[in-house]
Design a protein around this motif. Structure first.
Motif, PDB file in Angstrom:
ATOM      1  N   GLU A 277       0.842  -1.201   0.000  1.00 32.78           N
ATOM      2  CA  GLU A 277       0.000   0.000   0.000  1.00 32.78           C
ATOM      3  C   GLU A 277       0.881   1.258   0.000  1.00 32.78           C
ATOM      4  O   GLU A 277       2.004   1.227   0.512  1.00 32.78           O
ATOM      5  CB  GLU A 277      -0.900   0.022   1.246  1.00 32.78           C
ATOM      6  CG  GLU A 277      -1.941  -1.083   1.297  1.00 32.78           C
ATOM      7  CD  GLU A 277      -3.111  -0.849   0.368  1.00 32.78           C
ATOM      8  OE1 GLU A 277      -3.203   0.247  -0.235  1.00 32.78           O
ATOM      9  OE2 GLU A 277      -3.927  -1.778   0.224  1.00 32.78           O
ATOM     10  N   PRO A 278       0.400   2.357  -0.582  1.00 29.92           N
ATOM     11  CA  PRO A 278       1.170   3.612  -0.532  1.00 29.92           C
ATOM     12  C   PRO A 278       1.529   3.968   0.907  1.00 29.92           C
ATOM     13  O   PRO A 278       0.703   3.790   1.810  1.00 29.92           O
ATOM     14  CB  PRO A 278       0.207   4.633  -1.133  1.00 29.92           C
ATOM     15  CG  PRO A 278      -0.727   3.828  -1.989  1.00 29.92           C
ATOM     16  CD  PRO A 278      -0.884   2.513  -1.298  1.00 29.92           C
ATOM     17  N   ILE A 279       2.743   4.434   1.119  1.00 28.97           N
ATOM     18  CA  ILE A 279       3.229   4.730   2.471  1.00 28.97           C
ATOM     19  C   ILE A 279       3.440   6.234   2.615  1.00 28.97           C
ATOM     20  O   ILE A 279       4.265   6.824   1.924  1.00 28.97           O
ATOM     21  CB  ILE A 279       4.545   3.974   2.764  1.00 28.97           C
ATOM     22  CG1 ILE A 279       4.310   2.458   2.670  1.00 28.97           C
ATOM     23  CG2 ILE A 279       5.081   4.345   4.153  1.00 28.97           C
ATOM     24  CD1 ILE A 279       5.577   1.646   2.607  1.00 28.97           C
ATOM     25  N   GLU A 280       2.671   6.847   3.512  1.00 27.32           N
ATOM     26  CA  GLU A 280       2.807   8.273   3.786  1.00 27.32           C
ATOM     27  C   GLU A 280       3.430   8.536   5.151  1.00 27.32           C
ATOM     28  O   GLU A 280       4.136   9.527   5.333  1.00 27.32           O
ATOM     29  CB  GLU A 280       1.436   8.956   3.722  1.00 27.32           C
ATOM     30  CG  GLU A 280       0.813   9.025   2.357  1.00 27.32           C
ATOM     31  CD  GLU A 280      -0.517   9.763   2.399  1.00 27.32           C
ATOM     32  OE1 GLU A 280      -0.503  11.007   2.486  1.00 27.32           O
ATOM     33  OE2 GLU A 280      -1.568   9.085   2.360  1.00 27.32           O
ATOM     34  N   THR A 281       3.123   7.671   6.099  1.00 28.69           N
ATOM     35  CA  THR A 281       3.587   7.939   7.469  1.00 28.69           C
ATOM     36  C   THR A 281       4.349   6.724   7.992  1.00 28.69           C
ATOM     37  O   THR A 281       5.330   6.320   7.390  1.00 28.69           O
ATOM     38  CB  THR A 281       2.395   8.338   8.367  1.00 28.69           C
ATOM     39  OG1 THR A 281       1.345   7.354   8.242  1.00 28.69           O
ATOM     40  CG2 THR A 281       1.844   9.705   7.953  1.00 28.69           C
ATOM     41  N   ASN A 282       3.925   6.161   9.113  1.00 26.56           N
ATOM     42  CA  ASN A 282       4.733   5.116   9.767  1.00 26.56           C
ATOM     43  C   ASN A 282       4.123   3.721   9.684  1.00 26.56           C
ATOM     44  O   ASN A 282       4.581   2.808  10.357  1.00 26.56           O
ATOM     45  CB  ASN A 282       4.960   5.482  11.241  1.00 26.56           C
ATOM     46  CG  ASN A 282       3.675   5.446  12.065  1.00 26.56           C
ATOM     47  OD1 ASN A 282       2.598   5.794  11.573  1.00 26.56           O
ATOM     48  ND2 ASN A 282       3.792   5.045  13.310  1.00 26.56           N
TER      49      ASN A 282
END
Length: 339
Positions: A277-282
């Motif tokens: 999945e797209p990773i934006e944070t942690n």
């Protein structure tokens, strides 16, 4: 070396946080006489530009109190199908407040203003529950740490105002969103009627969440917290951890985000990984292909002293955090490449 990536809730207080906790002043918070708790509540209310704040032992209790403050039994809250208040709070919405959830089929735990408006039940149609609240989760836990677009949140606010609905933000990992999107807490205070923020996830405190909101709602929060069993006494030791974390652990969240993206990059290169999945944070959510079972993969990593969690349907999750060191990170990347 045990490497625990199950959640960012597994952290332990740092030495400096413990010093701050042990040297703080305390009092009886049930009488509102704990100076450290009062300072934490005042600081967060000011930070978000809102009227009042109240310290809670858990994020679920803070969210449950907010639902109670916004609704009456038999009414309905609009939320995404991935929402924490629906999936991970033990059915508390129905048990504590007697309300139901109208689920929106959003994207990674997020929906748009048009979907929110379409989910509102006609107020004069007495056969359906009365819609009284829209609830948002930022970042989205089950959605892989995704961050909402602020402009969309503003549009949903207009929908809530137009239909005279409450607007609650489950901001358990809002700190992560603020850092990655370079947003200001007061932006969210301007939009929402109530906001819950967690201190024991990304900020590394041992316990604690705070509910922040408008005076007309928050005046009833103390009573609701008491009813839910959340009255605490010399809890300033825990509030001191929160104050320390606000000073020292917010900006460093970018380190967790960087490590999560590096894990994602390695996973995406492995032939047996179906999707990352797209990773934006942690938060890293990924899916192994059908040649491997979720349980097999979990056990293989556990043999290497790396602990993560399964989410069902061959989906797995890793969460980076304060106690996940550079040495641990190198070990995880090496293990993934060689597994």
């Amino acid at each position: 070396m045990i490497i625990d990536l199950r959640s960012d809730t597994v952290t332990k207080p740092t030495k400096d946080m413990l010093k701050a906790m042990m040297s703080t002043q305390v009092g009886d918070d049930v009488y509102k006489e704990d100076p450290s708790v009062n300072t934490l509540e005042e600081r967060l209310a000011d930070m978000f530009g809102m009227d009042k704040a109240l310290f809670f032992p858990t994020g679920s209790m803070a969210n449950q109190a907010a639902l109670k403050l916004h609704t009456n039994p038999g009414e309905q809250v609009i939320c995404d199908k991935y929402a924490h208040i629906y999936n991970y709070e033990g059915g508390g919405a129905s048990f504590n407040s007697g309300i139901s959830c109208k689920l929106i089929n959003g994207h990674r735990g997020m929906f748009n203003a048009e979907q929110a408006e379409a989910a509102i039940n006609p107020p004069d149609f007495y056969h359906s529950p009365l819609t009284s609240l829209i609830a948002i989760e930022n970042t989205t836990n089950k959605g892989g740490g995704a961050c909402w677009d602020y402009e969309e949140l503003k549009k949903i606010k207009q929908v809530a105002d137009r239909h005279k609905l409450g607007y609650h933000l489950d901001g358990a990992r809002l700190w992560n969103a603020l850092v990655v999107k370079k947003e200001n807490p007061k932006q969210f205070g301007q939009l929402f009627d109530t906001i819950s923020v967690c201190l024991s996830k990304g900020l590394g405190c041992p316990i604690g969440s705070v509910l922040i909101g408008k005076k007309e709602l928050m005046d009833g929060a103390l009573r609701v917290r008491k009813i839910l069993g959340g009255g605490m006494r010399q809890v300033g030791y825990l509030a001191a951890a929160g104050l320390y974390a606000l000073d020292n652990h917010v900006e460093r969240l970018s380190e967790d985000h960087k490590k999560a993206k590096e894990i994602g990059e390695v996973l995406s290169q492995l032939h047996y990984i179906k999707k990352v999945e797209p990773i934006e944070t942690n938060i890293v959510i990924f899916e192994v292909d059908d040649t491997i079972s979720e349980a097999q993969y979990l056990n293989k990593l556990k043999e290497k002293n790396i602990h993560i969690i399964g989410m069902g349907s061959n989906k797995l999750r890793m969460v980076t955090h304060l106690d996940y060191t550079n040495n641990m990170h190198e070990e995880v990347l090496k293990t993934l490449k060689n597994l």
